[in-house]
Design an enzyme around this catalytic site. Structure first.
Site, PDB file in Angstrom:
ATOM      1  CD  GLU A 171      25.825 -16.258  15.716  1.00  0.00           C
ATOM      2  OE1 GLU A 171      26.583 -16.206  14.737  1.00  0.00           O
ATOM      3  OE2 GLU A 171      24.807 -15.539  15.831  1.00  0.00           O
ATOM      4  CD  GLU A 369      25.970 -19.159  11.487  1.00  0.00           C
ATOM      5  OE1 GLU A 369      26.079 -17.927  11.262  1.00  0.00           O
ATOM      6  OE2 GLU A 369      25.112 -19.634  12.246  1.00  0.00           O
TER       7      GLU A 369
END
Length: 475
Positions: A171, A369
């Protein structure tokens, strides 16, 4: 109601993820090894729920053998975590390695491999050394890119012979968006130019680490993990569609396109210049990004992001922010996770899968995720003390089903990774919302207990079949 069963290909990953800082704790950490997150916690502990932070976390660094045994009991085929850059080195300038911390990772990797669990290691999961933020301004400086490459070189040299799945960032857009764009986290500075500079240097760092990995001839693959938010317009009206396109451009394509296509979207350059966002880049930088693209991407998918056209004029004294082009939109009646405040809509997986096929040439990807965080899970314990998290089982099943349908349709989706293996600390929310297959009991020396979902996940892996209950009644 009816049941549908779908086969899970044997080469389809079924794993779980976490990070170093969210699990390890500070045990054995030396002076000067604080990460950005450690410094934030020390400066602003009151904003972390109930004061919990990375200091102890789940104490994984001392209990990894116990936790790897639990990974095996849950049936995990893969486990992704990070190496904590701030702890791996004693000197960030010379890349002098901390032998004690490095040997811990040797033992962890060996333990996982002996248990039949493939390690997937990420080089940076928000763990920028705090001293590099203080000294150079973090990823705002090209010097930090150089130091990161030196760190990566040490990591590959130490573990490249036994780890086959590598990722540069997790991220990469998050920290600078929260700190420099929205000013929601320490050190609270609104500076859109600095936000874009961090974006660029992380894209450059990705390319340079890919170049390093391939030049070293290390076996396996090198990728990165992104968190594109599937963005839906409020309506099909052109002004709402444009709002969604702008959101996607600034928050998704700014990393997706360089990683996969090797270029920034042309419109991004145009709009940044139009709004006088000043960031430094060179032709050499762009050539490196074009020449060294990743092998695969992991995509973190949790919820859809809905936007609409802005309804108010931008104040002339307000610095540019991408929100100039959009406003958030909340769909009435949407299905919600009330603990987290996130919409639940598994169609995001199908939409992202189609996008990867159509816009990114069916590039290899996996769900890195996906998960459901719930507050006060103790209320769902049965008489034996096991959390009956049927809501989590349903959430996983619905999203995994979409991934498997995409795979059946020929889309290059290679697996599903749950967030998270155990409950763990997260920024500000700390342990408020629990995501794990494994409960961490904070009141009882962080004792571990399998939840109902852990047993279900093991059965899923063993049977290689997913059975989903569908609601046949019209809405």
């Amino acid at each position: 109601m009816s049941n549908v069963t779908i086969e899970i290909p044997h080469d389809f990953m079924l794993g779980a993820a976490a990070s170093a800082w969210q699990t390890e704790g500070w045990s054995g950490k030396k002076a000067g090894q604080d990460s950005f997150l450690d410094a934030w916690y020390q400066q602003d502990r009151h904003v972390w729920h109930n004061g919990y932070g990375p200091a102890i976390a789940t104490d994984f660094i001392n209990r990894y053998r116990e936790d790897v045994a639990l990974m095996k009991a849950c049936g995990l085929t893969h486990y992704r975590t990070s190496i904590n850059w701030s702890r791996f080195l004693l000197d960030y300038e010379t890349a002098q390695m901390d032998e004690e911390y490095a040997s811990y990772y040797d033992r962890l990797i060996d333990e996982m491999l002996a248990s039949g669990i493939e390690p997937m290691l990420c080089l940076e999961h928000y763990e920028l050394p705090a001293v590099l933020l203080e000294k150079y301004g973090g990823w705002g400086s090209k010097k930090v890119v150089d130091l990161f490459v030196r760190y990566a070189e040490q990591v590959f040299a130490h573990y490249g012979h036994k780890v086959r799945r590598w990722f540069v960032f997790n991220e990469p857009i998050v920290v600078q968006t929260r700190v420099y764009l929205d000013a929601l986290r320490w050190p609270y500075q609104q500076d859109t130019s600095l936000w874009m500079q961090w974006n660029h240097h992380k894209n450059l760092a990705t390319a340079r680490v890919v170049q390093l990995f391939r030049a070293g001839g290390w076996p396996g693959s090198i990728g990165t993990i992104l968190n594109p938010e599937v963005t839906w317009p409020r309506s099909s009206a052109p002004h709402d569609v444009k709002a969604a396109e702008m959101y996607d451009l600034f928050y998704n394509r700014v990393f997706l396109d360089p990683a996969i296509k090797g270029v920034y979207p042309a419109q991004l350059f145009t709009l940044l210049a139009q709004h006088q966002v000043r960031w430094s880049y060179s032709d050499e930088d762009l050539a490196l990004i074009a020449a060294h693209r990743v092998d695969e991407v992991g995509l973190n998918l949790y919820y859809p992001h809905r936007v609409k056209a802005p309804s108010r004029a931008w104040h002339p004294e307000t610095p540019f922010h991408p929100a100039y082009y959009y406003e958030h939109f909340e769909l009435p009646g949407r299905r919600m996770n009330p603990s987290r405040g996130w919409e639940i809509q598994p169609r995001i997986v199908a939409d992202m899968a189609a996008r990867m096929r159509d816009e990114y040439d069916n590039f290899p990807w996996f769900i890195a995720e996906n998960g459901m965080g719930i507050e006060n899970e103790a209320r769902f314990k049965n008489e034996q003390g096991e959390i009956q998290d049927d809501y989590r089982i349903a959430f996983i099943a619905e999203h995994l089903h979409e991934a498997l349908l995409a795979r059946q349709a020929g889309i290059n989706c290679r697996g599903y990774m749950l967030w998270a293996f155990t409950d763990n600390v997260s920024p500000m929310n700390a342990f408020k919302n629990r995501y794990g297959l494994i409960e961490i009991d904070l009141e009882n020396q962080r004792q571990r207990r399998m939840k109902k979902s852990a047993h279900w996940f093991r059965q899923l892996v063993d049977s290689r079949q997913l059975t989903l209950t569908l609601d046949d009644e019209p809405k």
